[in-house]
Design a protein around this motif. Structure first.
Motif, short mmCIF file in Angstrom:
data_model
loop_
_atom_site.label_atom_id
_atom_site.label_comp_id
_atom_site.label_asym_id
_atom_site.label_seq_id
_atom_site.Cartn_x
_atom_site.Cartn_y
_atom_site.Cartn_z
N CYS A 241 1.10 9.62 0.56
CA CYS A 241 -0.20 9.31 1.14
C CYS A 241 -1.27 10.28 0.62
CB CYS A 241 -0.11 9.37 2.66
SG CYS A 241 -1.63 8.85 3.49
N CYS B 155 0.20 4.41 0.95
CA CYS B 155 0.01 5.40 2.01
C CYS B 155 0.68 4.92 3.29
CB CYS B 155 -1.49 5.64 2.25
SG CYS B 155 -2.32 6.44 0.87
N CYS C 9 -2.02 9.55 -3.06
CA CYS C 9 -2.88 8.36 -3.21
C CYS C 9 -4.33 8.69 -2.86
CB CYS C 9 -2.38 7.23 -2.34
SG CYS C 9 -0.84 6.48 -2.92
N THR C 10 -4.50 9.48 -1.82
CA THR C 10 -5.86 9.84 -1.40
C THR C 10 -6.57 10.65 -2.48
OG1 THR C 10 -5.16 9.87 0.92
CG2 THR C 10 -7.22 11.01 0.37
N MET D 207 0.85 -1.19 0.00
CA MET D 207 0.00 0.00 0.00
C MET D 207 0.88 1.23 0.00
SD MET D 207 -3.09 0.97 2.64
CE MET D 207 -4.06 2.45 2.38
N CYS E 110 -5.88 10.74 -5.73
CA CYS E 110 -6.14 9.87 -6.89
C CYS E 110 -7.36 8.98 -6.64
CB CYS E 110 -4.92 9.02 -7.20
SG CYS E 110 -3.52 9.95 -7.88
N THR E 111 -7.46 8.46 -5.43
CA THR E 111 -8.59 7.59 -5.09
C THR E 111 -9.90 8.35 -5.17
OG1 THR E 111 -7.19 6.25 -3.65
CG2 THR E 111 -9.57 6.08 -3.33
N LEU E 112 -9.92 9.57 -4.63
CA LEU E 112 -11.14 10.38 -4.66
C LEU E 112 -11.54 10.72 -6.09
CD1 LEU E 112 -10.45 12.82 -1.67
CD2 LEU E 112 -12.09 10.91 -1.75
N LEU F 209 -10.82 8.97 -8.78
CA LEU F 209 -11.31 7.74 -9.39
C LEU F 209 -12.73 7.43 -8.95
CD1 LEU F 209 -10.77 5.24 -11.13
CD2 LEU F 209 -9.81 4.14 -9.11
N ILE F 210 -13.00 7.61 -7.66
CA ILE F 210 -14.35 7.36 -7.15
C ILE F 210 -15.36 8.31 -7.79
CG2 ILE F 210 -15.81 7.52 -5.08
CD1 ILE F 210 -13.40 6.51 -3.47
#
Length: 209
Positions: free
Chosen positions: A11, A3, A14-15, A1, A17-19, A21-22
């Motif tokens: 970290c 983060c 990654c956060t 992982m 990018c995740t948001l 993508l969501i």
């Protein structure tokens, strides 16, 4: 992982990018669920009062009026037309463009647009096209006029409102328009359906991919 406590920058990255993508996945699922129908465009009438090409200097004098209906067939989507540019063509040569008044369109609503093109423009027809123009002039009916609509819109579903985007160009092609002159009557215009593509997608998305 990626983060890990010792790497704050990674970290945070990654956060974010995740948001993102969501967000995009949620947007795609949202549009799949509501399954919006494409907007519908029809040219209901066209009037040509002048269409005179001076071949010595390739200058076209024109007076064209086109009536277009815009239908939003969706039950729960409001469409905001923020930019509407109408472009007139003859045999693959654009000779005029105008800006129409922006408007908002509710559910199951039909809106009437009127595009008036009047003035002069330089166009260069190929030999075959020039021959077709002369033949059409002798008959008094022009077979290869077209009008495109370049749109910028927003869409609203419930409380969700999309950003502004440019859908594919609306193409109203192969318009067969009689010339009306000296008060003479002309044969009725045949209603023509326009090609729209996917109304709720951005045509620039594929180009930027």
């Amino acid at each position: 992982m990626c983060c890990r406590p010792q790497n704050t920058f990674v970290c945070i990255y990654c956060t974010i990018c995740t948001l993102i993508l969501i967000f995009f996945l949620s947007f795609i699922i949202f549009w799949i669920v509501i399954s919006p129908s494409n907007l519908k465009f029809h040219v209901t009438d066209a009037t040509l009062k002048q269409f005179n090409l001076i071949t010595t200097n390739n200058t076209l004098y024109y007076n064209l009026k086109v009536n277009i209906t815009v239908r939003n067939p969706n039950n729960n989507i409001i469409v905001y037309y923020r930019r509407i540019t109408a472009i007139a063509w003859y045999k693959d040569n654009d000779f005029a463009s105008i800006t129409l008044t922006p408007f908002d369109q509710g559910h199951k609503n039909t809106t009437f647009l009127e595009a008036k093109f009047e003035g002069q423009s330089v166009i260069k027809l190929k030999a075959k096209q020039l021959g077709e123009y002369k033949q059409e002039t002798s008959v008094g009916i022009y077979n290869d006029l077209a009008v495109d609509l370049d749109l910028r819109i927003r869409a609203k579903y419930g409380r969700f409102k999309s950003g502004r985007f440019d859908p594919p160009i609306v193409q109203c092609r192969r318009l067969r328009v009689p010339l009306v002159s000296n008060g003479n009557s002309a044969p009725p215009f045949s209603v023509t359906k326009c090609s729209t593509g996917s109304s709720f997608s951005d045509r620039n998305a594929d180009a930027g991919a």
